[in-house]
Design an enzyme around this catalytic site. Structure first.
Site, PDB file in Angstrom:
ATOM      1  N   GLY A   1       0.793  -1.197   0.002  1.00 44.67           N
ATOM      2  CA  GLY A   1      -0.036   0.087   0.107  1.00 44.67           C
ATOM      3  C   GLY A   1       0.882   1.233  -0.066  1.00 44.67           C
ATOM      4  CE  LYS A   2      -2.310   6.070  -2.968  1.00 37.03           C
ATOM      5  NZ  LYS A   2      -3.347   7.347  -3.135  1.00 37.03           N
TER       6      LYS A   2
ATOM      7  CB  THR B   1      -4.495  -0.103  10.484  1.00 36.36           C
ATOM      8  OG1 THR B   1      -3.635  -0.774   9.709  1.00 36.36           O
ATOM      9  CG2 THR B   1      -5.812  -0.291   9.754  1.00 36.36           C
ATOM     10  CB  THR B   2      -6.646   5.093  10.283  1.00 35.42           C
ATOM     11  OG1 THR B   2      -6.866   5.232   9.133  1.00 35.42           O
ATOM     12  CG2 THR B   2      -5.408   6.000  10.615  1.00 35.42           C
TER      13      THR B   2
ATOM     14  CG  HIS C   1      -7.728  13.637   6.721  1.00 33.46           C
ATOM     15  ND1 HIS C   1      -8.106  14.162   7.744  1.00 33.46           N
ATOM     16  CD2 HIS C   1      -6.196  13.274   6.994  1.00 33.46           C
ATOM     17  CE1 HIS C   1      -7.370  13.761   8.863  1.00 33.46           C
ATOM     18  NE2 HIS C   1      -6.373  13.368   8.263  1.00 33.46           N
ATOM     19  CG  HIS C   2      -6.536  11.886   1.080  1.00 24.80           C
ATOM     20  ND1 HIS C   2      -7.137  10.590   1.041  1.00 24.80           N
ATOM     21  CD2 HIS C   2      -5.675  11.747   2.443  1.00 24.80           C
ATOM     22  CE1 HIS C   2      -6.921   9.727   1.773  1.00 24.80           C
ATOM     23  NE2 HIS C   2      -5.920  10.024   2.692  1.00 24.80           N
TER      24      HIS C   2
ATOM     25  CE  LYS D   1      -9.073  10.152   7.947  1.00 21.82           C
ATOM     26  NZ  LYS D   1      -8.309   8.753   8.036  1.00 21.82           N
TER      27      LYS D   1
END
Length: 249
Positions: free
Chosen positions: A11-12, A86-87, A142-143, A146
């Protein structure tokens, strides 16, 4: 040289962590775990934790909430310390982390930035002084990719502030649905999603004829990668328990 396994390595954030580790001389990546088990960075990648036979000193998880249960089971079985970054975790999953920390050392924070965690400490100090006389609002940005809102960091900041208030406040997320004046015993939490905003958090203390604003702006994801790596190094050799950025700050 600490040996690290990255969960969510393709992942990023996983790629950013791998890139940052390559520039350090105190740790190395020995394996990855990802639903896409392709190897891009020279270390073996496994589709599930149970498939990983590689010995390591610590695991960093920047994957997806759905992977938490299998990761915790793996860490308990291997007695492997882990940084859970992790969120979007549920309250039930956070309780699982707390329970597993009785058996292995776990590091958990809603935000891996040292600056954000310092912001939380400053917010607690401000709330202890101003809380009874100032209204408190939290704005996070946030972007547009999200998913969760409000952010875990916004909730972390709200919890930090509420921990020093005389009365437990009510969190208000949608003022549009509340047709009444703002009460004193509340914290407004607002989410903005747009563009490629990495992360901005602002705590507004609004009083009579004056305002105080505490804020943090993330310019890149590298700060979260660096924070998770530092947390991993910190966790090595620790006894079973639950650790967070407060232990580093």
């Amino acid at each position: 040289m600490k040996r690290i396994i990255i969960s969510g390595c393709n992942g990023k954030m996983g790629k950013k962590i791998s890139s940052c580790i390559r520039e350090r001389n105190d740790c190395t990546v020995v394996a990855g775990i990802d639903k896409n088990p392709e190897s891009f960075d020279g270390f073996p990648v496994f589709a599930a934790p149970a498939e990983c036979p590689v010995q390591a000193d610590v695991l960093i998880d920047f994957s997806h909430p759905s992977a938490l249960a299998s990761l915790l089971a793996y860490c308990v079985d291997k007695k492997l310390p882990a940084v859970i970054a992790t969120t979007g975790l549920s309250n039930e999953q956070i309780e699982q982390i707390k329970e597993c920390s009785k058996q292995v050392p776990l590091f958990f924070s809603f935000n891996m930035s040292l600056g954000v965690n310092l912001l939380a400490q400053l917010a607690k100090k401000a709330a202890a002084v101003l809380g009874d006389q100032f209204d408190i609002e939290i704005i996070e940005k946030h972007h547009n990719q999200k998913i969760d809102a409000p952010s875990g960091t916004a909730l972390m900041l709200a919890d930090a502030v509420s921990s020093v208030l005389k009365e437990e406040p009510q969190y208000v997320y949608d003022r549009h649905a509340v047709r009444k004046k703002r009460s004193k015993n509340e914290i407004g939490i607002h989410a903005v999603r747009g563009g490629t905003i990495v992360g901005e958090h602002e705590i507004l203390f609004a009083g009579h004829d004056e305002m105080l604003t505490l804020s943090h702006t993330a310019m890149s994801k590298e700060i979260f990668a660096t924070g998770s790596i530092n947390a991993a190094i910190f966790l090595c050799g620790k006894s079973a328990g639950l650790y967070d950025m407060g232990d580093i700050v």
